[in-house]
Design an enzyme around this catalytic site. Sequence first.
Site, PDB file in Angstrom:
ATOM      1  N   ASP A   1      -2.167   4.863  -4.179  1.00 40.65           N
ATOM      2  CA  ASP A   1      -2.585   4.483  -5.528  1.00 40.65           C
ATOM      3  C   ASP A   1      -4.023   4.870  -5.833  1.00 40.65           C
ATOM      4  O   ASP A   1      -4.427   4.889  -7.001  1.00 40.65           O
ATOM      5  CB  ASP A   1      -2.436   2.964  -5.725  1.00 40.65           C
ATOM      6  CG  ASP A   1      -1.003   2.493  -5.539  1.00 40.65           C
ATOM      7  OD1 ASP A   1      -0.094   3.251  -5.931  1.00 40.65           O
ATOM      8  OD2 ASP A   1      -0.801   1.398  -5.004  1.00 40.65           O
TER       9      ASP A   1
ATOM     10  N   ASP B   1       1.658  -0.709 -10.213  1.00 42.27           N
ATOM     11  CA  ASP B   1       2.418  -0.164  -9.094  1.00 42.27           C
ATOM     12  C   ASP B   1       3.483  -1.206  -8.729  1.00 42.27           C
ATOM     13  O   ASP B   1       3.252  -2.404  -8.888  1.00 42.27           O
ATOM     14  CB  ASP B   1       1.436   0.070  -7.935  1.00 42.27           C
ATOM     15  CG  ASP B   1       2.122   0.225  -6.608  1.00 42.27           C
ATOM     16  OD1 ASP B   1       2.819   1.227  -6.431  1.00 42.27           O
ATOM     17  OD2 ASP B   1       1.952  -0.653  -5.736  1.00 42.27           O
TER      18      ASP B   1
ATOM     19  N   ASP C   1      -2.250  -1.152  -4.950  1.00 41.63           N
ATOM     20  CA  ASP C   1      -2.656  -1.706  -3.654  1.00 41.63           C
ATOM     21  C   ASP C   1      -2.710  -0.654  -2.543  1.00 41.63           C
ATOM     22  O   ASP C   1      -3.383  -0.835  -1.551  1.00 41.63           O
ATOM     23  CB  ASP C   1      -1.666  -2.787  -3.217  1.00 41.63           C
ATOM     24  CG  ASP C   1      -0.315  -2.185  -2.843  1.00 41.63           C
ATOM     25  OD1 ASP C   1       0.202  -1.370  -3.630  1.00 41.63           O
ATOM     26  OD2 ASP C   1       0.194  -2.486  -1.754  1.00 41.63           O
TER      27      ASP C   1
HETATM   28  P1  ADP Z   1       6.179   3.590  -3.068  1.00 39.53           P
HETATM   29  O1  ADP Z   1       5.393   4.291  -4.145  1.00 39.53           O
HETATM   30  O2  ADP Z   1       7.221   2.676  -3.661  1.00 39.53           O
HETATM   31  O3  ADP Z   1       5.302   2.908  -2.061  1.00 39.53           O
HETATM   32  P2  ADP Z   1       6.658   5.970  -1.374  1.00 39.53           P
HETATM   33  O4  ADP Z   1       6.148   7.071  -2.243  1.00 39.53           O
HETATM   34  O5  ADP Z   1       5.863   5.602  -0.181  1.00 39.53           O
HETATM   35  O6  ADP Z   1       7.049   4.690  -2.279  1.00 39.53           O
HETATM   36  O7  ADP Z   1       8.123   6.366  -0.898  1.00 39.53           O
HETATM   37  C1  ADP Z   1       9.107   6.693  -1.846  1.00 39.53           C
HETATM   38  C2  ADP Z   1      10.479   6.598  -1.248  1.00 39.53           C
HETATM   39  O8  ADP Z   1      10.609   7.495  -0.130  1.00 39.53           O
HETATM   40  C3  ADP Z   1      10.841   5.237  -0.687  1.00 39.53           C
HETATM   41  O9  ADP Z   1      11.318   4.368  -1.680  1.00 39.53           O
HETATM   42  C4  ADP Z   1      11.935   5.613   0.324  1.00 39.53           C
HETATM   43  O10 ADP Z   1      13.165   5.795  -0.327  1.00 39.53           O
HETATM   44  C5  ADP Z   1      11.474   6.964   0.860  1.00 39.53           C
HETATM   45  N1  ADP Z   1      10.733   6.830   2.136  1.00 39.53           N
HETATM   46  C6  ADP Z   1       9.457   7.209   2.368  1.00 39.53           C
HETATM   47  N2  ADP Z   1       9.121   7.011   3.657  1.00 39.53           N
HETATM   48  C7  ADP Z   1      10.207   6.457   4.262  1.00 39.53           C
HETATM   49  C8  ADP Z   1      10.506   6.017   5.597  1.00 39.53           C
HETATM   50  N3  ADP Z   1       9.627   6.100   6.607  1.00 39.53           N
HETATM   51  N4  ADP Z   1      11.721   5.505   5.826  1.00 39.53           N
HETATM   52  C9  ADP Z   1      12.622   5.417   4.837  1.00 39.53           C
HETATM   53  N5  ADP Z   1      12.414   5.805   3.575  1.00 39.53           N
HETATM   54  C10 ADP Z   1      11.235   6.337   3.281  1.00 39.53           C
HETATM   55 MG    MG Z   2       2.101  -0.173  -3.576  1.00 43.46          MG
END
Ligand code: ADP
Ligand code: MG
Length: 291
Positions: free
Chosen positions: A240, A38, A236
Site C-alpha cells: 500500500d 485497502d 496497512d
Molecule cells: P491483497 O492486496 O489482498 O493483500 P495480494 O496482492 O497480496 O492481495 O495477493 C492477491 C491474491 O494473490 C490473493 O488474494 C491470492 O489469491 C493470491 N496469492 C498471493 N500470494 C499467495 C500465496 N502465497 N498463497 C496463496 N495465494 C496467494
Molecule cells: Mg492490506
Amino acid sequence: ATPTAIMVGTGLGAKRGVLFKNATALETAAHIDTVILDKTGTLTKGQPEVTDFIAAGISRSELLALVAAVERESEHPLAGAVVNYADENGAEKLSASQFRNVPGHGAGATVTGRRVLVGNRKLMLAENVDIGPILAQRNDLASTGRTAVLVAVDGKAAGVIALADAPRETAAAAVAALHEAGIEVAMLTGDNEATAQRIAAILGIDTVIADVLPQDKSAKVAELQAAGKRVAMVGDGVNDAPALAQADLGIAIGAGTDVAIETADVVLMRSDPLDVAIALRIGKGTVRKMR
Ligand code: ADP
Ligand code: MG
C-alpha cells in the site's frame, strides 16, 4: 491554518490516537472528498483462516502436504493461514525446492518432484492451467466473501482453498460515518472481484476496485485524482505504501507495516477504521477555525 488551530487539531487527534505528521496533513484532511480503503488488514482484521479445503483428483492429505510445503516458504498472510491449517490437521512435512513468489498472484515450488502452484486465477492463467474442473467450487466459495485460492499439481487443477478474513468490528460503521460526511468510499484490493464485491456489500461500500496488482494500486489512486477527486488512501501493507504516497492524504493503520506507517501523512494508532472519519472531521474543524 493558524498555529493555534494546528496545535488544537493535532492535540485533538493525539488524544484519540490519530497522529497527524504535520500541519499540511491536517489542512489536506479538510478537503478530502473520496476515501479509498485497502481491504485486507484495513477493513478486515488481516488474519485469514482456512474454512474449506477441497482436493480434486488427489487425496486431501497429499494435497495438503504439497501445498503446505510451498506456503512454508512464502511470507504472504494467506500462506501463514494455510500452514497453520496444515499443522492443525497433522499434514506430513515435505520440503520444497525452486520456490518462486509471484507478487499479486501466488507462489510455486517443486515438492517431492512435483510442481505445485498456489494462487489466484491470474497465476493459473499465466501457467496455462485449465481451471475448468475446479471453477464451480471456486466461484461458490468466492461468492460468500471468502478468498478462494487455487492449487495446481504438475500443471493440472488439483484443489481449492477458501480463506475467511473477518471484517474489523467497526468497518461498517466507519463506512457509514464517511457516507454521512458526504464522502465517497471505495475499496481497493488484490483479491478477486467476487470476494471483494461480497465484502463491500456487507460493509455498505459501493465502489470496488479488485484484482489490482500490488504495483498498480498507486495508479488506481492517480486515476481518481485525474478525475478531480481529492483522495485519502487508507492502508496497512507494504503493497500500500506507493498508493499512500500518491494519495492527497495517506492514512496508515497503526498495526500495519513500518513502511506504510513511514509513508503515511496520518497514522491511526488504534487501528480503528472509524478513526478515518474522525481524522477528516478534525481537519475540517481546524480549517474552519482559521477562517
Ligand atoms: P491483497 O492486496 O489482498 O493483500 P495480494 O496482492 O497480496 O492481495 O495477493 C492477491 C491474491 O494473490 C490473493 O488474494 C491470492 O489469491 C493470491 N496469492 C498471493 N500470494 C499467495 C500465496 N502465497 N498463497 C496463496 N495465494 C496467494
Ligand atoms: Mg492490506
